[in-house]
Design an enzyme around this catalytic site. Structure first.
Site, PDB file in Angstrom:
ATOM      1  N   HIS A  98     -35.582   6.325   4.668  1.00 46.64           N
ATOM      2  CA  HIS A  98     -36.454   5.899   3.621  1.00 46.64           C
ATOM      3  C   HIS A  98     -37.141   4.705   4.361  1.00 46.64           C
ATOM      4  CE1 HIS A  98     -35.174   7.795  -0.589  1.00 46.64           C
ATOM      5  NE2 HIS A  98     -35.223   8.548   0.282  1.00 46.64           N
ATOM      6  N   GLU A 125     -37.368   1.695   3.585  1.00 49.02           N
ATOM      7  CA  GLU A 125     -36.554   0.374   3.736  1.00 49.02           C
ATOM      8  C   GLU A 125     -35.394   0.647   4.766  1.00 49.02           C
ATOM      9  OE1 GLU A 125     -37.384   2.361   1.182  1.00 49.02           O
ATOM     10  OE2 GLU A 125     -37.923   0.953  -0.917  1.00 49.02           O
ATOM     11  N   SER A 146     -41.216   1.170  -5.435  1.00 46.73           N
ATOM     12  CA  SER A 146     -39.888   0.587  -5.998  1.00 46.73           C
ATOM     13  C   SER A 146     -38.890   1.259  -5.220  1.00 46.73           C
ATOM     14  CB  SER A 146     -39.996   0.982  -7.607  1.00 46.73           C
ATOM     15  OG  SER A 146     -39.099   0.422  -8.030  1.00 46.73           O
ATOM     16  N   CYS A 165     -35.462   3.215  -4.394  1.00 45.54           N
ATOM     17  CA  CYS A 165     -34.196   4.145  -4.934  1.00 45.54           C
ATOM     18  C   CYS A 165     -32.988   3.382  -4.781  1.00 45.54           C
ATOM     19  CB  CYS A 165     -34.584   5.397  -4.189  1.00 45.54           C
ATOM     20  SG  CYS A 165     -33.257   5.206  -2.627  1.00 45.54           S
ATOM     21  N   CYS A 174     -31.858   2.575  -1.128  1.00 45.64           N
ATOM     22  CA  CYS A 174     -32.358   1.376  -0.607  1.00 45.64           C
ATOM     23  C   CYS A 174     -31.907   0.236  -1.352  1.00 45.64           C
ATOM     24  CB  CYS A 174     -33.697   1.530  -0.343  1.00 45.64           C
ATOM     25  SG  CYS A 174     -34.203   2.979   0.409  1.00 45.64           S
TER      26      CYS A 174
END
Lengths: 145, 145
Positions: A50, A52, A77, A79, A82
């Site tokens: 992802h 991040e 936002s 998950c 992350c």
């Protein structure tokens, strides 16, 4: 626009141009970006990169003191995965582009004392709305649905 | 010994032989290992490839239905990041080698309905005790201390 959120959006746009999921992130320490990344599910067939996570990976092995004085910016936002990485490394502050298209684990971050700012940035919202409308199956795969 | 926990221990031993952190993991679906991995902090200078993350990565892009019918085995109680990945993908059951040398986010897993079994396996405990005694700075770095 905050220049660090702009850098995260630039990462998301780069991911979009690569045919990937348009989410970007940067990690900032001492006024400087030490790691930046974007979602690589499509590009690397990755289940873990992802935006991040990619930013953490690209920041490399940092001392605990750096993480504990860092800010993570992400266009969406975060998950559960992350969020877990943010908690593992003790990042004290997260700045989020938007949480209208997806609400991640912000409540868990706050419970653990992380400062969370949500910008509800129109660029971030429009980018995700267009992506979700175009590729709903890919988006569902990315968030585990 | 459960053959899947043995496979996770084999991964941990491989990591140890590579000079890395001796933690291993496998993801099992339908009686078959679909992903296996070990901690790669040293080998790849990675801040995100904990054993469980490496197993997710090596399992590749799986449909949600596979994750939701899978079991994750790990030699050590999972940290916040790996716990987050388990929650993201809706893994319903986690089998843990031991939690005596490190207690991860087992309470969070249980709160979210994940079944957690801890074996307190002596091989797993001895492997981590020896590693932590030999390289405490590396271990602290891996768990964000």
């Amino acid at each position: 626009m905050d220049p660090f959120m702009q850098a995260a959006i630039d990462e998301a746009r780069q991911g979009q141009e690569e045919g990937g999921i348009p989410i970007g992130s940067v990690i900032v320490h001492d006024g400087r970006i030490i790691g930046r990344g974007h979602n690589r599910r499509v590009q690397r067939q990755s289940a873990t990169l992802h935006a991040e996570m990619d930013a953490f990976e690209n920041a490399g092995r940092q001392p605990a003191a750096v993480y504990r004085d860092a800010v993570l910016y992400t266009t969406l936002s975060p998950c559960a995965m992350c969020t877990g990485a943010i908690l593992l490394y003790g990042i004290p502050r997260v700045v989020i582009g938007e949480n209208q298209t997806f609400m991640g684990e912000e409540a868990l971050l706050k419970t653990r004392g992380v400062s969370v700012d949500v910008l509800q940035d129109s660029q971030c919202i429009e980018m995700m709305e267009a992506f979700i409308a175009a590729k709903p199956e890919l988006w569902n795969e990315d968030i585990g649905v």
